[in-house]
Scaffold this active site. Sequence first.
Site, PDB file in Angstrom:
ATOM      1  N   SER A 193       0.851  -1.189   0.000  1.00 53.58           N
ATOM      2  CA  SER A 193       0.000   0.000   0.000  1.00 53.58           C
ATOM      3  C   SER A 193       0.885   1.235   0.000  1.00 53.58           C
ATOM      4  O   SER A 193       1.998   1.219   0.553  1.00 53.58           O
ATOM      5  CB  SER A 193      -0.899   0.026   1.232  1.00 53.58           C
ATOM      6  OG  SER A 193      -1.522   1.286   1.386  1.00 53.58           O
ATOM      7  N   TYR A 201      -2.075   0.112  10.154  1.00 54.94           N
ATOM      8  CA  TYR A 201      -2.072  -0.368   8.766  1.00 54.94           C
ATOM      9  C   TYR A 201      -0.744  -0.057   8.079  1.00 54.94           C
ATOM     10  O   TYR A 201      -0.138  -0.927   7.445  1.00 54.94           O
ATOM     11  CB  TYR A 201      -3.225   0.293   8.012  1.00 54.94           C
ATOM     12  CG  TYR A 201      -3.376  -0.164   6.581  1.00 54.94           C
ATOM     13  CD1 TYR A 201      -3.910  -1.415   6.283  1.00 54.94           C
ATOM     14  CD2 TYR A 201      -2.991   0.653   5.523  1.00 54.94           C
ATOM     15  CE1 TYR A 201      -4.064  -1.837   4.973  1.00 54.94           C
ATOM     16  CE2 TYR A 201      -3.132   0.242   4.204  1.00 54.94           C
ATOM     17  CZ  TYR A 201      -3.671  -1.002   3.933  1.00 54.94           C
ATOM     18  OH  TYR A 201      -3.809  -1.417   2.625  1.00 54.94           O
TER      19      TYR A 201
END
Length: 256
Positions: A153, A166
């Site tokens: 990501s 995250y």
Amino acid sequence: MSDLPAAEAALRPLDGRIALVTGATRGIGRATALALAAAGAHVVAVGRTSGALEELDDAIIAAGSTATLVPLDIKDGEGIDRLGGALYERFGRLDIFVGNAGVLGPMTPLAQIEPKEWNDTLAVNLTANWRLIRSLDPLLRLSTAGRAVLVSSGAAHKARPFWGAYAVTKAAVEVLARTWAAEVENISSLRVNLINPGPIRTRMRAKAFPSEDPDTLPSPEELAQAILALCLPSVEVTGQLYDFPTCGFKGFLIPS
């Protein structure tokens, strides 16, 4: 007539290959499983929901391929260990591994994250991928052209407020994959790469950006073509991170 085998191979470049996809029941994982199936692979679909796996199985059959359904909570490390043994007994190898399963985790200041939320995010996004490497690495080395793609990501490279759990796990996944790539590059045909999907029309994206218009974003099916391209036996790069859609891997498009 002599051109038929070549044409068939071009349409289904993964015929006879075994591909495992985690988080296969929705979003990027489902789209990737279907893309691999359309390219000829037998898909080992890993997901938590049996009903969603059965729906995926129907779609894979409709695409002209077959699947093995694995209902498994990716936090079940012992289940992942058993999966490697079961795949070896059934197939004797694994050709493709797409590590896609992930959770957004708490969108909370670091100092306010509950320990259970932190541990759960690490368990799904990081520890499960390490455990899968442990279980699947021997099988991928038995392939003539093992290919692994882990999903990262852009958050891994940004210190954005409230994204700590995250972002930390995705940054760690990148080091995990690159370390694995370096360890196996000179001793096997296994190639390991990463892909950053960028903004994609998924449920996770909608949760993180509820005011965003999803119709302005690329679909999971578009990204799946780029992941498919990284799974082809012809790919020789390893240890690289590709940003979609600017990565140059436009995908192996399956004619309709």
